[in-house]
Design an enzyme around this catalytic site. Structure first.
Site, PDB file in Angstrom:
ATOM      1  N   LYS A  58       0.833  -1.219   0.000  1.00 43.59           N
ATOM      2  CA  LYS A  58       0.000   0.000   0.000  1.00 43.59           C
ATOM      3  C   LYS A  58       0.859   1.257   0.000  1.00 43.59           C
ATOM      4  CE  LYS A  58      -2.462  -2.747  -0.457  1.00 43.59           C
ATOM      5  NZ  LYS A  58      -2.462  -4.210  -0.376  1.00 43.59           N
ATOM      6  N   ALA A 190      -3.011 -12.749 -12.625  1.00 37.18           N
ATOM      7  CA  ALA A 190      -3.710 -11.452 -12.531  1.00 37.18           C
ATOM      8  C   ALA A 190      -4.696 -11.468 -11.367  1.00 37.18           C
ATOM      9  CB  ALA A 190      -4.431 -11.147 -13.856  1.00 37.18           C
ATOM     10  N   VAL A 192      -5.083 -10.609  -6.982  1.00 36.14           N
ATOM     11  CA  VAL A 192      -4.959  -9.382  -6.189  1.00 36.14           C
ATOM     12  C   VAL A 192      -3.523  -8.852  -6.184  1.00 36.14           C
ATOM     13  CG1 VAL A 192      -5.282  -8.386  -3.903  1.00 36.14           C
ATOM     14  CG2 VAL A 192      -6.850 -10.147  -4.703  1.00 36.14           C
ATOM     15  N   ARG A 281      -0.558 -18.346  -2.789  1.00 37.74           N
ATOM     16  CA  ARG A 281       0.303 -18.573  -1.630  1.00 37.74           C
ATOM     17  C   ARG A 281       0.001 -19.933  -1.006  1.00 37.74           C
ATOM     18  NH1 ARG A 281       3.226 -14.426  -0.032  1.00 37.74           N
ATOM     19  NH2 ARG A 281       3.250 -15.042   2.160  1.00 37.74           N
ATOM     20  N   HIS A 453     -23.474  14.671   2.878  1.00 38.54           N
ATOM     21  CA  HIS A 453     -23.402  15.163   1.500  1.00 38.54           C
ATOM     22  C   HIS A 453     -22.377  16.301   1.408  1.00 38.54           C
ATOM     23  CE1 HIS A 453     -24.586  16.367  -2.500  1.00 38.54           C
ATOM     24  NE2 HIS A 453     -24.575  17.626  -2.071  1.00 38.54           N
TER      25      HIS A 453
HETATM   26  P1  FAD Z   1       1.703 -14.091   8.304  1.00 40.22           P
HETATM   27  O1  FAD Z   1       1.420 -12.647   8.152  1.00 40.22           O
HETATM   28  O2  FAD Z   1       2.263 -14.805   7.139  1.00 40.22           O
HETATM   29  O3  FAD Z   1       2.637 -14.247   9.545  1.00 40.22           O
HETATM   30  C1  FAD Z   1       3.159 -15.474   9.955  1.00 40.22           C
HETATM   31  C2  FAD Z   1       4.369 -15.207  10.823  1.00 40.22           C
HETATM   32  O4  FAD Z   1       4.742 -16.437  11.440  1.00 40.22           O
HETATM   33  C3  FAD Z   1       5.592 -14.722  10.070  1.00 40.22           C
HETATM   34  O5  FAD Z   1       6.158 -13.621  10.734  1.00 40.22           O
HETATM   35  C4  FAD Z   1       6.537 -15.910  10.094  1.00 40.22           C
HETATM   36  O6  FAD Z   1       7.902 -15.531  10.112  1.00 40.22           O
HETATM   37  C5  FAD Z   1       6.158 -16.540  11.420  1.00 40.22           C
HETATM   38  N1  FAD Z   1       6.491 -17.955  11.525  1.00 40.22           N
HETATM   39  C6  FAD Z   1       6.221 -18.953  10.674  1.00 40.22           C
HETATM   40  N2  FAD Z   1       6.623 -20.137  11.158  1.00 40.22           N
HETATM   41  C7  FAD Z   1       7.170 -19.870  12.363  1.00 40.22           C
HETATM   42  C8  FAD Z   1       7.740 -20.668  13.362  1.00 40.22           C
HETATM   43  N3  FAD Z   1       7.837 -21.988  13.256  1.00 40.22           N
HETATM   44  N4  FAD Z   1       8.228 -20.059  14.468  1.00 40.22           N
HETATM   45  C9  FAD Z   1       8.137 -18.713  14.604  1.00 40.22           C
HETATM   46  N5  FAD Z   1       7.586 -17.915  13.700  1.00 40.22           N
HETATM   47  C10 FAD Z   1       7.106 -18.490  12.593  1.00 40.22           C
HETATM   48  N6  FAD Z   1      -4.248  -9.052   3.065  1.00 40.22           N
HETATM   49  C11 FAD Z   1      -5.164  -8.095   3.307  1.00 40.22           C
HETATM   50  O7  FAD Z   1      -6.090  -8.328   4.084  1.00 40.22           O
HETATM   51  N7  FAD Z   1      -5.072  -6.850   2.728  1.00 40.22           N
HETATM   52  C12 FAD Z   1      -4.080  -6.550   1.856  1.00 40.22           C
HETATM   53  O8  FAD Z   1      -4.015  -5.438   1.349  1.00 40.22           O
HETATM   54  C13 FAD Z   1      -3.110  -7.537   1.572  1.00 40.22           C
HETATM   55  N8  FAD Z   1      -2.103  -7.265   0.740  1.00 40.22           N
HETATM   56  C14 FAD Z   1      -1.164  -8.220   0.492  1.00 40.22           C
HETATM   57  C15 FAD Z   1      -0.135  -7.932  -0.389  1.00 40.22           C
HETATM   58  C16 FAD Z   1       0.829  -8.877  -0.651  1.00 40.22           C
HETATM   59  C17 FAD Z   1       1.943  -8.535  -1.608  1.00 40.22           C
HETATM   60  C18 FAD Z   1       0.775 -10.145   0.001  1.00 40.22           C
HETATM   61  C19 FAD Z   1       1.821 -11.178  -0.238  1.00 40.22           C
HETATM   62  C20 FAD Z   1      -0.238 -10.443   0.879  1.00 40.22           C
HETATM   63  C21 FAD Z   1      -1.227  -9.489   1.129  1.00 40.22           C
HETATM   64  N9  FAD Z   1      -2.282  -9.751   2.000  1.00 40.22           N
HETATM   65  C22 FAD Z   1      -3.230  -8.799   2.221  1.00 40.22           C
HETATM   66  C23 FAD Z   1      -2.417 -11.053   2.696  1.00 40.22           C
HETATM   67  C24 FAD Z   1      -1.927 -10.942   4.150  1.00 40.22           C
HETATM   68  O9  FAD Z   1      -0.593 -10.488   4.161  1.00 40.22           O
HETATM   69  C25 FAD Z   1      -2.032 -12.283   4.843  1.00 40.22           C
HETATM   70  O10 FAD Z   1      -3.354 -12.767   4.715  1.00 40.22           O
HETATM   71  C26 FAD Z   1      -1.699 -12.147   6.324  1.00 40.22           C
HETATM   72  O11 FAD Z   1      -0.402 -11.667   6.510  1.00 40.22           O
HETATM   73  C27 FAD Z   1      -1.851 -13.493   7.035  1.00 40.22           C
HETATM   74  O12 FAD Z   1      -1.564 -13.312   8.375  1.00 40.22           O
HETATM   75  P2  FAD Z   1      -1.039 -14.509   9.298  1.00 40.22           P
HETATM   76  O13 FAD Z   1      -0.922 -13.941  10.659  1.00 40.22           O
HETATM   77  O14 FAD Z   1      -1.885 -15.697   9.102  1.00 40.22           O
HETATM   78  O15 FAD Z   1       0.383 -14.914   8.722  1.00 40.22           O
END
Ligand code: FAD
Length: 474
Positions: A58, A190, A192, A281, A453
């Site tokens: 963003k 293509a 998000v 992903r 408005h």
């Molecule tokens: P993650 O954010 O992936 O976090 C997991 C964490 O766990 C990481 O820090 C990792 O290092 C840690 N981890 C993993 N295994 C271990 C372990 N064994 N021990 C310790 N730590 C560990 N979503 C939106 O809602 N809006 C958006 O605008 C948006 N934009 C995005 C843009 C991009 C380019 C990408 C790639 C994704 C985007 N997303 C967006 C999706 C969003 O980032 C994910 O849905 C979200 O981060 C998921 O959150 P999470 O907590 O499940 O996992």
């Protein structure tokens, strides 16, 4: 450091860090373990979202949109700018600073709420009666707790046979750090992420060609909205080819050559300087050693959970991208709150049917609930109301009149079943629709609420009025 906790959260992405904070708010002793490192090897909590996802993307979308506004639209307002130049290094440095602010903000929140943060990779070691044992890389200590929340997120899916080198073949991570504007950028996928990243570099001057395997553009969105978005984005200059099968990628000198099959034209090659591969992903459980406790994964590698995010193991929960459901940060957060509250004996609940979707292109696309094609498929009788931003005073004043709001409501009860927006600030406008659906509002409820408005939100009200054929401004 104490090693015994009431709850241990593995992962400090939006799912994990929010679960940890909520559990601490509810009086539990909480540890949150996260492995992400910043450029100096220090902790960088916030997961994919903060480090290489929502936040940095963003930041770049905003910078590139500002550039596009100056170049293409300021003149309409009488703002004449003689020379415009893009300092990509400064843009990237700004993005990095924003990411760091967010990392530090999360560390501050942990401190404020009494969450013990442990930097390292967590690995299940086994179970002693009701307590699970967890080792963390870089520390001797073995942490233990009867309640574990797995929030290990997801990683970019590579294209079979095409490894990310993050120089020419980029995952979403590399796509956020391209040091100079590529003349030709290829994007496979293509969806998000592909659309957002493609938009950033197109606005900055790259010729962007996108190859999408599916025959339909944004099949998850309402068809009418997707058609409108496709028209607007291709008009801006994104080249999007649908229904193509990528056969391979060759690196020849400085050029990336993508071989693909076009159903109409046959075998084709796309040549580009950089290639972003954004084909989805994969759930991430690498290094977690779930086998030590018998953690079950489904056929696609997601941790198996029920509708309350419980795994089959007592006291082990999983949330966010590593479980079924949309891979979205706010979905992960909702699950984090719900699980913390369930652990505390409260009734945590997430309604997956009212999770909003947003694509931060220009115009933005956002929706919640069911699309028109889904309603047709299920045979549910509905009425649709539409209102174009071209008829909205605020949108005209902003000079941003593309797109529409569409409201779908049950034909008998008038209950709102879905709201779909393509247009300015759709990401902000959708919250009203989510709230309406969460409260099981009717389209008449939205229509009878006074909206400021001039505001873009009046388009939502007008779409709701249009469900009953009584829009006022069209
Ligand atoms: P993650 O954010 O992936 O976090 C997991 C964490 O766990 C990481 O820090 C990792 O290092 C840690 N981890 C993993 N295994 C271990 C372990 N064994 N021990 C310790 N730590 C560990 N979503 C939106 O809602 N809006 C958006 O605008 C948006 N934009 C995005 C843009 C991009 C380019 C990408 C790639 C994704 C985007 N997303 C967006 C999706 C969003 O980032 C994910 O849905 C979200 O981060 C998921 O959150 P999470 O907590 O499940 O996992």
């Amino acid at each position: 450091m104490s090693t015994e906790f009431d709850v241990i959260v593995i992962g400090a992405g939006p799912g994990g860090y929010i679960a940890a904070i909520r559990a601490a708010q509810l009086g539990m002793r909480v540890a949150c373990v996260d492995a992400w490192c910043n450029a100096k090897g220090g902790p960088a909590p916030g997961g994919t979202c903060t480090n290489i996802g929502c936040i940095p993307s963003k930041a770049l979308l905003q910078s590139s949109e500002n550039y596009e506004q100056v170049r293409r639209h300021f003149g309409e307002h009488g703002v004449l700018v003689q020379t415009v130049a893009m300092d990509v290094g400064k843009m990237l440095a700004r993005k990095t600073a924003i990411v760091q602010q967010n990392n530090e903000g999360i560390l501050y929140l942990f401190k404020k709420n009494g969450v013990t943060f442990v930097h390292g990779l967590a690995r299940f070691e086994g179970r002693d009666q009701d307590r699970y044992r967890i080792a963390v890389s870089g520390t001797e200590a073995i942490l233990s707790s009867p309640q574990i929340v797995v929030a290990t997120g997801s990683v970019a899916r590579p294209l079979p046979g095409v490894a990310f080198d993050e120089k020419r073949v980029l995952s979403n991570d590399g796509a956020l750090s391209i040091g100079e504007i590529p003349a030709r950028l290829g994007v496979i996928g293509a969806g998000v992420v592909g659309l957002e990243m493609g938009s950033v570099w197109r606005r900055l001057g790259a010729e962007v060609s996108m190859l999408e395997a599916l025959p339909a553009f944004l099949p998850g969105a309402d068809e009418q909205i997707a058609r409108e978005a496709f028209k607007l984005m291709t008009r801006q200059g994104l080249k999007i080819q649908l229904g193509v099968g990528v056969e391979g990628v060759d690196l020849v000198g400085d050029v990336v050559k993508v071989r693909y099959l076009d159903s109409a034209k046959g075998a084709q090659t796309l040549e580009c300087d950089k290639l972003i591969v954004s084909v989805g992903r994969l759930p991430n459980t690498e290094g977690l050693n779930g086998e030590a406790i018998g953690l079950k994964l489904d056929a696609r590698g997601f941790v198996e959970v029920d509708s309350d995010c419980r795994t089959h193991l007592p006291g082990v929960w999983a949330i966010g991208d590593v479980v079924r459901g949309p891979m979205l940060a706010h979905k992960a957060e909702e699950e984090g709150v719900a699980v913390a509250e369930s652990i505390a004996g409260q009734h945590g609940h997430v309604d997956l049917d009212t999770i909003p979707w947003v694509i931060y292109t220009s115009p933005e696309i956002a929706w919640v609930g069911q699309s028109e094609q889904q309603l047709k498929q299920t045979g549910r009788p509905y009425r649709a109301g539409r209102f174009p931003f071209a008829a909205n005073g605020r949108a005209r004043a902003m000079g941003d009149t593309n797109g529409m709001v569409k409201c779908l409501a049950d034909a008998k009860t008038d209950r709102v079943l879905g709201v779909h927006i393509v247009g300015p600030m759709a990401s902000e406008l959708i919250s009203e629709a989510v709230l309406a659906m969460a409260f099981q509002a009717s389209s008449e409820d939205i229509a009878r609420v006074c909206h400021a408005h001039p505001s873009l939100s009046e388009a939502t009200r007008e779409a709701a009025l249009a469900v009953d054929g009584r829009a006022l401004n069209i």
